[in-house]
Motif scaffolding. Structure first.
Motif: not given
Length: 421
Positions: A47-48, A89, A91, A137, A140, A142, A415-419
């Protein structure tokens, strides 16, 4: 034709017409393998990892849909693109904020962009860059602020620029070439000015990265000469020739900008998205197993490999805009080459993906298969240096003509992505 013509058609990252459809401070002398990088059983998608899209504003390609819209309509369209990135999804959004020596923020150096109001220099009544940073931001995402260093206009008439434009005040800074106006990279005063103009945004906004595309010296145009004779006579002493001098001009721009960004806003990254071929192996044993007609080192005077090896940049996004098996520039050969170049440098490698080609009838047969892009991500997963992908561009992410982006999401972005950072 089995080679790439390098004929620029739109002014955006890597959009060229195709004939068919040493680590440390010193350059290492050994050849970098033409394939390689670290391979393994396949790096799992996380996810990162970086999952990005370019949001292009030049000629209103992606946003705003046309110049002169109301503030409410412009803002709504911008937020819709950010929401679509979240839906897919992704980021990260690479937002073009200085397409033609202009600005999508209240700049201290350059006029408001004509792509907002239809009139260069006219205040649009709001702050697109500030809004994009805040809203990205909040979702979520960048926000990478995307600048073009040297392009002044998509025409050759300085009289069409607003009277206060720096290019009007300093006509000796500007060179017409290939139907466009460019700042002359060979003038130290130009190099200082374009840095100041871009870094003005770094001072004012907490975006995540400064991002440049593939335009340094312009793509070559048959039968035309980029007339920098006077600058070369004045500043070219001590170089082996004009090409070496031109490369040094671009090296200085990259190195100086890399030094200044953390002085202004620590933590802001610096990344570049070059044309996907540094040099062909026939030109240099360190080059890739390709037969591209454009080579960034020789034609754009951009030593992109050096910038990685010297660690001047934080990430690189080579525009590997060709399908698996394409004879002149095979995705399956270029990704391993870039993985080998970045290995051990600490420079993050993301791959630029040609989503705009998917389903385009003018493109080779491979691009009519909606699974082509998904296969790219599957292939790249076997190279541990590849830390993500960036898709050109937002309009195609939205429209998704044949479902190629949906297939990428289904196969790789469950899955959803975080930054990414």
């Amino acid at each position: 034709m089995a080679t790439l013509t390098g004929l620029v058609t739109t002014g955006e990252p890597g959009l060229v017409t195709e004939g068919e459809p040493g680590l440390g401070p010193a350059e290492d002398s050994a050849a970098v393998p033409r394939s390689g990088g670290t391979r393994g059983p396949g790096r799992p998608r996380t996810a990162s990892e970086l999952r990005g899209m370019w949001l292009s504003t030049v000629i209103n390609r992606d946003w705003p849909s046309r110049a002169g819209l109301s503030v409410a309509r412009q803002r709504a369209e911008l937020l819709a693109h950010l929401d679509r990135a979240v839906d897919r999804r992704l980021n990260a959004v690479f937002f073009q904020v200085r397409p033609t020596a202009d600005a999508f923020w209240p700049s201290s150096y350059e006029p408001w962009s004509q792509y907002l109001t239809g009139v260069q220099g006219r205040d649009p009544g709001w702050d697109p860059l500030g809004t994009a940073v805040r809203e990205a931001h909040a979702r979520g995402l960048e926000l990478h602020a995307w600048f073009n260093p040297y392009r002044v206009a998509n025409h050759t008439d300085p009289g069409r620029l607003v009277a206060t434009h720096p290019a009007r005040k300093h006509p000796d800074w500007v060179i017409p070439y290939g139907g466009r106006l460019y700042y002359n990279p060979g003038l130290p005063e130009v190099r200082a000015f374009v840095q100041d103009a871009m870094l003005d945004a770094v001072r004012k906004y907490a975006f995540d990265a400064v991002h440049w595309d593939d335009y340094f010296y312009p793509y070559p145009v048959a039968g035309q000469v980029f007339d920098d004779d006077a600058a070369y006579r004045t500043h070219g002493a001590g170089f082996a020739g004009r090409a070496a001098w031109r490369r040094d001009n671009i090296d200085r721009l990259v190195r100086e900008t890399a030094t200044r960004i953390p002085q202004i806003r620590p933590g802001t990254r610096f990344g570049i998205s070059p044309f996907g071929v540094w040099r062909n192996h026939a030109s240099d044993p360190r080059g890739s197993d390709t037969r591209a007609a454009v080579q960034t080192y020789d034609d754009l005077y951009a030593d992109t490999r050096k910038w990685v090896r010297e660690r001047w940049i934080d990430y690189i996004v080579p525009q590997v805009y060709w399908n698996l098996g394409f004879a002149a520039a095979d995705y399956a050969k270029l990704v391993p080459w870039w993985a080998a170049v970045t290995q051990g440098t600490g420079v993050e490698l993301y791959i630029g993906e040609a989503l705009y080609k998917a389903g385009d009838p003018a493109q080779p047969a491979a691009w009519q298969d909606l699974a082509e892009l998904s296969r790219h991500l599957t292939f790249a997963r076997d190279h541990t240096q590849v830390r993500g992908h960036v898709f050109f561009s937002a309009k195609e992410v939205d429209v998704d003509r044949v479902g190629a982006m949906a297939r990428v999401v289904s196969d790789h972005y469950q899955r959803s992505a975080r930054p990414a950072r």
